[in-house]
Scaffold this motif. Structure first.
Motif, PDB file in Angstrom:
ATOM      1  N   TRP A 123       0.822  -1.215   0.000  1.00  0.00           N
ATOM      2  CA  TRP A 123       0.000   0.000   0.000  1.00  0.00           C
ATOM      3  C   TRP A 123       0.855   1.264   0.000  1.00  0.00           C
ATOM      4  O   TRP A 123       0.425   2.305  -0.516  1.00  0.00           O
ATOM      5  CB  TRP A 123      -0.964  -0.013   1.176  1.00  0.00           C
ATOM      6  N   VAL A 124       2.059   1.191   0.543  1.00  0.00           N
ATOM      7  CA  VAL A 124       2.976   2.336   0.426  1.00  0.00           C
ATOM      8  C   VAL A 124       3.330   2.577  -1.035  1.00  0.00           C
ATOM      9  O   VAL A 124       3.314   3.715  -1.530  1.00  0.00           O
ATOM     10  CB  VAL A 124       4.248   2.095   1.264  1.00  0.00           C
ATOM     11  N   LEU A 125       3.611   1.500  -1.759  1.00  0.00           N
ATOM     12  CA  LEU A 125       3.918   1.630  -3.192  1.00  0.00           C
ATOM     13  C   LEU A 125       2.688   2.100  -3.965  1.00  0.00           C
ATOM     14  O   LEU A 125       2.797   2.922  -4.881  1.00  0.00           O
ATOM     15  CB  LEU A 125       4.411   0.289  -3.743  1.00  0.00           C
ATOM     16  N   TYR A 126       1.514   1.573  -3.611  1.00  0.00           N
ATOM     17  CA  TYR A 126       0.279   2.018  -4.271  1.00  0.00           C
ATOM     18  C   TYR A 126       0.083   3.518  -4.102  1.00  0.00           C
ATOM     19  O   TYR A 126      -0.267   4.239  -5.057  1.00  0.00           O
ATOM     20  CB  TYR A 126      -0.932   1.285  -3.684  1.00  0.00           C
ATOM     21  N   VAL A 168      -8.812   0.316 -11.929  1.00  0.00           N
ATOM     22  CA  VAL A 168      -9.686  -0.861 -11.990  1.00  0.00           C
ATOM     23  C   VAL A 168      -9.017  -2.075 -11.361  1.00  0.00           C
ATOM     24  O   VAL A 168      -9.647  -2.853 -10.633  1.00  0.00           O
ATOM     25  CB  VAL A 168     -10.064  -1.156 -13.463  1.00  0.00           C
ATOM     26  N   ALA A 169      -7.719  -2.246 -11.629  1.00  0.00           N
ATOM     27  CA  ALA A 169      -7.035  -3.479 -11.232  1.00  0.00           C
ATOM     28  C   ALA A 169      -6.779  -3.564  -9.735  1.00  0.00           C
ATOM     29  O   ALA A 169      -6.951  -4.634  -9.140  1.00  0.00           O
ATOM     30  CB  ALA A 169      -5.711  -3.598 -11.984  1.00  0.00           C
ATOM     31  N   VAL A 170      -6.360  -2.463  -9.115  1.00  0.00           N
ATOM     32  CA  VAL A 170      -5.955  -2.521  -7.697  1.00  0.00           C
ATOM     33  C   VAL A 170      -7.089  -3.013  -6.796  1.00  0.00           C
ATOM     34  O   VAL A 170      -6.884  -3.930  -5.973  1.00  0.00           O
ATOM     35  CB  VAL A 170      -5.429  -1.151  -7.230  1.00  0.00           C
ATOM     36  N   PRO A 171      -8.320  -2.474  -6.881  1.00  0.00           N
ATOM     37  CA  PRO A 171      -9.382  -3.005  -6.008  1.00  0.00           C
ATOM     38  C   PRO A 171      -9.714  -4.465  -6.294  1.00  0.00           C
ATOM     39  O   PRO A 171      -9.954  -5.243  -5.372  1.00  0.00           O
ATOM     40  CB  PRO A 171     -10.586  -2.096  -6.324  1.00  0.00           C
ATOM     41  N   ILE A 172      -9.716  -4.840  -7.577  1.00  0.00           N
ATOM     42  CA  ILE A 172     -10.069  -6.222  -7.924  1.00  0.00           C
ATOM     43  C   ILE A 172      -9.019  -7.192  -7.394  1.00  0.00           C
ATOM     44  O   ILE A 172      -9.342  -8.234  -6.804  1.00  0.00           O
ATOM     45  CB  ILE A 172     -10.229  -6.360  -9.448  1.00  0.00           C
ATOM     46  N   VAL A 173      -7.752  -6.866  -7.585  1.00  0.00           N
ATOM     47  CA  VAL A 173      -6.674  -7.757  -7.153  1.00  0.00           C
ATOM     48  C   VAL A 173      -6.659  -7.929  -5.643  1.00  0.00           C
ATOM     49  O   VAL A 173      -6.408  -9.029  -5.127  1.00  0.00           O
ATOM     50  CB  VAL A 173      -5.315  -7.221  -7.654  1.00  0.00           C
ATOM     51  N   ASN A 174      -6.946  -6.877  -4.905  1.00  0.00           N
ATOM     52  CA  ASN A 174      -6.819  -6.916  -3.451  1.00  0.00           C
ATOM     53  C   ASN A 174      -8.086  -7.348  -2.724  1.00  0.00           C
ATOM     54  O   ASN A 174      -8.000  -7.828  -1.584  1.00  0.00           O
ATOM     55  CB  ASN A 174      -6.391  -5.537  -2.935  1.00  0.00           C
ATOM     56  N   PHE A 175      -9.248  -7.200  -3.349  1.00  0.00           N
ATOM     57  CA  PHE A 175     -10.484  -7.472  -2.619  1.00  0.00           C
ATOM     58  C   PHE A 175     -11.371  -8.528  -3.271  1.00  0.00           C
ATOM     59  O   PHE A 175     -12.220  -9.110  -2.592  1.00  0.00           O
ATOM     60  CB  PHE A 175     -11.292  -6.178  -2.452  1.00  0.00           C
ATOM     61  N   ALA A 176     -11.214  -8.778  -4.568  1.00  0.00           N
ATOM     62  CA  ALA A 176     -12.069  -9.756  -5.235  1.00  0.00           C
ATOM     63  C   ALA A 176     -11.594 -11.172  -4.915  1.00  0.00           C
ATOM     64  O   ALA A 176     -10.400 -11.432  -4.787  1.00  0.00           O
ATOM     65  CB  ALA A 176     -12.065  -9.524  -6.747  1.00  0.00           C
ATOM     66  N   ASP A 177     -12.544 -12.085  -4.770  1.00  0.00           N
ATOM     67  CA  ASP A 177     -12.248 -13.485  -4.490  1.00  0.00           C
ATOM     68  C   ASP A 177     -12.265 -14.251  -5.803  1.00  0.00           C
ATOM     69  O   ASP A 177     -13.319 -14.600  -6.319  1.00  0.00           O
ATOM     70  CB  ASP A 177     -13.278 -14.056  -3.506  1.00  0.00           C
ATOM     71  N   MET A 178     -11.084 -14.482  -6.367  1.00  0.00           N
ATOM     72  CA  MET A 178     -10.964 -15.170  -7.652  1.00  0.00           C
ATOM     73  C   MET A 178     -10.070 -16.391  -7.519  1.00  0.00           C
ATOM     74  O   MET A 178      -9.201 -16.466  -6.652  1.00  0.00           O
ATOM     75  CB  MET A 178     -10.346 -14.235  -8.713  1.00  0.00           C
ATOM     76  N   ARG A 179     -10.299 -17.355  -8.382  1.00  0.00           N
ATOM     77  CA  ARG A 179      -9.373 -18.473  -8.479  1.00  0.00           C
ATOM     78  C   ARG A 179      -8.026 -17.980  -8.980  1.00  0.00           C
ATOM     79  O   ARG A 179      -7.944 -16.978  -9.694  1.00  0.00           O
ATOM     80  CB  ARG A 179      -9.925 -19.551  -9.407  1.00  0.00           C
TER      81      ARG A 179
END
Length: 419
Positions: free
Chosen positions: A264-267, A311-322
Motif C-alpha cells: 500500500w505504500v507503493l500504491y 480498476v485493477a488494484v481493487p479487484i486484485v486486493n479485494f475480489a475473491d478469484m481463483r
C-alpha cells in the motif's frame, strides 16, 4: 468415580474416568429385516484389559459390501495455476519482449532522424526497457510448484517479482512523466515571463532517478525486514456429499507478514505520480508542434495506465478469484497497458520515418524535398545528402529565430531550442 469398586448382584461394579461402567457389552447389528442380532461381546475390566469375542456363526455385513466411515473423508487438493493459462500469457509476454527490443533497435538506428532525435531517444529507450521488465513480470508472476519444483527457486522468484513490476513501471511511466513535465515546465515559464528555460535529458534522468530511489528504499526495506516467501494458502473447503468427502484446496502464494503495508505504500506513491502525470498531460494537450512534442500520445498512455490501475488494484486486493483467473486478469491488464505505451510512443515515429525515402527529413515549412538517389551513384549521393542536410539545418535555424521574434510562436521556439 474411578475409585469406586464393589461386588453387586451382576458382578463387580467399577467405573471409568468418564463415568462408564466396566463390564461386558454386546455388539449388535441391525439386519436388513430390522432385527438386532448379537455378533460379538466386548469386555473391559477394571484392570484396563480389553477383550472382544466375535460370534463364530455371525459376520459383519454392510450395505454396498464396504465398511462405512465414522467421519467424512478429508482430501487435500493443490489448486496451482493452470499451465495452459500460464503458457498462453508467457507466449504473449515473449512477443511483447520482442516488440520492446525492436523499438529499442529502431530508436537507436534512427536516433539522428529529426522525428526521433527531438523526442529524446535516450528517454524513449528507458521507457522501452521499463516495458520489457513489465513483460518479464508476467512470466515470473505465474511461477508456482506446478512449473517450478525447487523451493529455493520459488523463494528467489517471490523476491524478484515485485522488483520487476515496480522498477518496470517507474522506468516506463517515469519516462513519460518526465517528458511531460519538461513540456509543461517550458510552456508554463514562457506564459508567465517569456523566459527561456533549459531542460536537458539529464534533468529528465534526474526525475526518473528520484522516482527510482523511492522504489529502491521501499523494496529494499521490504526485502530486509520481511521478504516474501512461498507459503501454502488454504482456500475455502468444498463439500462432496456424493463421496462423503470434504475437499481442502490449497495453493502456493508469495506472502509475508508485512506485505500489505509495503504494497500500500507503493500504491500510494505510484498513485500520486499517476495523478500528477495525468494533470501535466492535460495541461500540455494543446501543444502544437507535433515533431517536437509527443504529449498527446503520452497523455493517452498516462490516461490508459491510470484507468487500468484504478480498476485493477481493487479487484486484485479485494475480489475473491481463483488463482488462474486472477493471474490471467492481471497479466492481460499488464500486457495491454505495456503494449499501448510502446505503441503510442514508438509507432508514430517509425510510421513517419517510413513515409520518407531518405534519413534526412523534410524541413517543417521550407518546401524542400529530398529524394533518394540510385545506389550506383555512391559517393556523389552521399555528398549531395550532406549538402542538403546542412542547408536544411540552416533553414531550420533561421525559421527558429524568426518564430522567436513573434509572440504567437515564442513558446514553440522555446521547446524546439530546448530539445
Amino acid at each position: 468415580m474411578e475409585n469406586v469398586y464393589f461386588v453387586g448382584l451382576t458382578g463387580p461394579v467399577s467405573f471409568t474416568k468418564t463415568g462408564d461402567r466396566y463390564g461386558v457389552m454386546k455388539i449388535e447389528q441391525l439386519s436388513q429385516d430390522g432385527v438386532e442380532e448379537t455378533i460379538g461381546l466386548y469386555n473391559m475390566n477394571y484392570l484396563q484389559e480389553h477383550h472382544i469375542r466375535w460370534q463364530s456363526n455371525r459376520s459383519l455385513v454392510f450395505l454396498g459390501n464396504s465398511v462405512p466411515r465414522d467421519s467424512p473423508l478429508h482430501i487435500t487438493v493443490n489448486r496451482n495455476l493452470n499451465t495452459s493459462v500460464y503458457y498462453a500469457m508467457v507466449t504473449l509476454s515473449c512477443l511483447g519482449m520482442v516488440f520492446s527490443l525492436v523499438c529499442i533497435a529502431g530508436n537507436v538506428y534512427y536516433r539522428e532522424s529529426r522525428a526521433v532525435k527531438l523526442s529524446s531517444p535516450r528517454v524513449n529507450n528507458v521507457i522501452a526497457i521499463g516495458c520489457l521488465l513489465c513483460y518479464v513480470y508476467v512470466c515470473f508472476m505465474g511461477l508456482d510448484p506446478a512449473t517450478v519444483r525447487s523451493e529455493r527457486v520459488l523463494s528467489t522468484v517471490c523476491m524478484i517479482t515485485p522488483w520487476c513490476l515496480t522498477v518496470g513501471f517507474t522506468l516506463s511511466f517515469g519516462g513519460l512523466f518526465s517528458k511531460t513535465w519538461r513540456v509543461a515546465t517550458i510552456f508554463t515559464s514562457a506564459k508567465k515571463s517569456n523566459k527561456k528555460i533549459i531542460i536537458k535529458d539529464t534533468h529528465l534522468f534526474g526525475v526518473m532517478a528520484v522516482l527510482l530511489v523511492v522504489d529502491v528504499i521501499v523494496l529494499g526495506a521490504w526485502l530486509l525486514i520481511d521478504p516474501l516467501q512461498p507459503v501454502e494458502h488454504h482456500l475455502p473447503t468444498e463439500d462432496k456429499p456424493e463421496d462423503d468427502a470434504v475437499i481442502h484446496p490449497v495453493t502456493t502464494v508469495c506472502k509475508s507478514g508485512q506485505a500489505s503495508v509495503f504494497t500500500w505504500v507503493l500504491y500510494a506513491f505510484k498513485g500520486l505520480v499517476l495523478i500528477y502525470g495525468s494533470f501535466l498531460a492535460w495541461e500540455t494537450r494543446k501543444v502544437r508542434m507535433k515533431e517536437l512534442n509527443d504529449s498527446k500520445q503520452i497523455g493517452i498512455c498516462i490516461y490508459t495506465v491510470f484507468i487500468l490501475c484504478a480498476v485493477a488494484v481493487p479487484i486484485v486486493n479485494f475480489a475473491d478469484m481463483r488463482k488462474s483467473v486472477l493471474y490471467g486478469f492481471v497479466s492481460l491488464l499488464v500486457l495491454f497497458a505495456t503494449t499501448i505505451t510502446l505503441g503510442f510512443v514508438f509507432i508514430p515515429k517509425f510510421y513517419k520515418l517510413n513515409r520518407v525515402e531518405v534519413e534526412s527529413e523534410e524541413p517543417a515549412r521550407s518546401g524542400t524535398k529530398v529524394t533518394q538517389l540510385s545506389s550506383h551513384q555512391g559517393g556523389v549521393a552521399d555528398a549531395l545528402r550532406l549538402t542538403i542536410q546542412q542547408k536544411d539545418e540552416k533553414i531550420y535555424e533561421l525559421e527558429t529565430k524568426l518564430r522567436a521574434l513573434t509572440t504567437s510562436g515564442a513558446e514553440d521556439d522555446l521547446l524546439e531550442e530546448e530539445l
